[in-house]
Scaffold this active site. Structure first.
Site, PDB file in Angstrom:
ATOM      1  N   HIS A   1       0.839  -1.204   0.000  1.00 28.72           N
ATOM      2  CA  HIS A   1       0.000   0.000   0.000  1.00 28.72           C
ATOM      3  C   HIS A   1       0.868   1.245   0.000  1.00 28.72           C
ATOM      4  O   HIS A   1       1.900   1.297   0.659  1.00 28.72           O
ATOM      5  CB  HIS A   1      -0.940   0.030   1.207  1.00 28.72           C
ATOM      6  CG  HIS A   1      -0.246  -0.132   2.523  1.00 28.72           C
ATOM      7  ND1 HIS A   1       0.145  -1.355   2.995  1.00 28.72           N
ATOM      8  CD2 HIS A   1       0.143   0.782   3.453  1.00 28.72           C
ATOM      9  CE1 HIS A   1       0.744  -1.201   4.173  1.00 28.72           C
ATOM     10  NE2 HIS A   1       0.765   0.078   4.469  1.00 28.72           N
TER      11      HIS A   1
ATOM     12  N   HIS B   1       0.983   5.251   0.949  1.00 30.24           N
ATOM     13  CA  HIS B   1       0.380   6.333   1.727  1.00 30.24           C
ATOM     14  C   HIS B   1       0.456   7.611   0.882  1.00 30.24           C
ATOM     15  O   HIS B   1       1.496   7.898   0.283  1.00 30.24           O
ATOM     16  CB  HIS B   1       1.180   6.593   3.001  1.00 30.24           C
ATOM     17  CG  HIS B   1       1.213   5.454   3.972  1.00 30.24           C
ATOM     18  ND1 HIS B   1       0.432   5.414   5.101  1.00 30.24           N
ATOM     19  CD2 HIS B   1       1.953   4.316   3.993  1.00 30.24           C
ATOM     20  CE1 HIS B   1       0.695   4.302   5.782  1.00 30.24           C
ATOM     21  NE2 HIS B   1       1.615   3.617   5.136  1.00 30.24           N
TER      22      HIS B   1
HETATM   23  P1  5GP Z   1       2.091   0.571   7.265  1.00 33.40           P
HETATM   24  O1  5GP Z   1       2.722   0.824   8.600  1.00 33.40           O
HETATM   25  O2  5GP Z   1       1.844  -0.906   7.023  1.00 33.40           O
HETATM   26  O3  5GP Z   1       2.811   1.246   6.139  1.00 33.40           O
HETATM   27  O4  5GP Z   1       0.701   1.301   7.319  1.00 33.40           O
HETATM   28  C1  5GP Z   1      -0.489   0.677   7.672  1.00 33.40           C
HETATM   29  C2  5GP Z   1      -1.550   1.757   7.729  1.00 33.40           C
HETATM   30  O5  5GP Z   1      -2.799   1.127   7.671  1.00 33.40           O
HETATM   31  C3  5GP Z   1      -1.521   2.575   9.017  1.00 33.40           C
HETATM   32  O6  5GP Z   1      -1.344   3.952   8.695  1.00 33.40           O
HETATM   33  C4  5GP Z   1      -2.860   2.293   9.669  1.00 33.40           C
HETATM   34  O7  5GP Z   1      -3.429   3.417  10.280  1.00 33.40           O
HETATM   35  C5  5GP Z   1      -3.700   1.806   8.499  1.00 33.40           C
HETATM   36  N1  5GP Z   1      -4.721   0.836   8.861  1.00 33.40           N
HETATM   37  C6  5GP Z   1      -4.538  -0.297   9.579  1.00 33.40           C
HETATM   38  N2  5GP Z   1      -5.701  -0.953   9.708  1.00 33.40           N
HETATM   39  C7  5GP Z   1      -6.626  -0.232   9.014  1.00 33.40           C
HETATM   40  C8  5GP Z   1      -8.027  -0.401   8.791  1.00 33.40           C
HETATM   41  O8  5GP Z   1      -8.655  -1.361   9.236  1.00 33.40           O
HETATM   42  N3  5GP Z   1      -8.651   0.531   8.048  1.00 33.40           N
HETATM   43  C9  5GP Z   1      -7.990   1.611   7.530  1.00 33.40           C
HETATM   44  N4  5GP Z   1      -8.711   2.483   6.826  1.00 33.40           N
HETATM   45  N5  5GP Z   1      -6.670   1.816   7.727  1.00 33.40           N
HETATM   46  C10 5GP Z   1      -6.003   0.903   8.470  1.00 33.40           C
END
Ligand code: 5GP
Ligand code: ZN
Length: 140
Positions: A102, A104
């Protein structure tokens, strides 16, 4: 289309858990991050489950990436941001908590206090050229 039944983003793609969806087409979904670093912070995911960026077929990557100019234009306009970070955390060591690739999209403004940790180093004499060759060979 491949999905991982234990993956939270696959569940969002399938509509099994709710999310504030802002865009979707055949292969790409964008929705608001549940824990935004700033208002409008979006996540952009391929609808198929790929854990890491290097697992994505190039054509899927291209199909997703073509949306970024529009996403950035829209989210910076509606949040009156002055810029944004496009960020992908690849693997846990790099901060990836959800193992479904994903991006951001994080709107930024001068007063947001988020900062940016960027600690440049220097190559020792000759080391840059060694690394250059290693990467070039790995790309062949
Ligand atoms: P990572 O640290 O993997 O790059 O980012 C994961 C992101 O996913 C985090 O910013 C977190 O807030 C978001 N996130 C985790 N679970 C959910 C969810 O159930 N729904 C949404 N909309 N975002 C999520
Ligand atoms: Zn998934």
């Amino acid at each position: 289309m491949s999905a991982d039944p234990n993956c939270i983003f696959c569940k969002i793609v399938a509509g099994q858990i709710p999310a504030l969806r802002v865009f979707e087409d055949d292969g790409t979904l964008a929705f608001l991050d549940i824990g935004p670093l700033a208002e409008g912070h979006m996540l952009v995911v391929p609808k198929e489950h790929y854990a890491r960026v290097e697992d994505m077929p190039p054509d899927r990557m291209a199909a997703l990436a073509r949306h970024f100019p529009r996403f950035v234009r829209a989210v910076t306009r509606v949040t009156s941001a002055e810029g944004c970070n496009l960020l992908l955390n690849n693997e846990r060591v790099a901060g990836q908590e959800v193992p479904h690739v994903h991006w951001h999209v994080i709107p930024r403004s001068a007063a947001d206090g988020l900062g940016f940790r960027w600690k440049p180093t220097k190559y020792a004499t000759g080391r840059g050229e060694v690394v250059q060759q290693l990467v070039k060979d790995a790309l062949l």
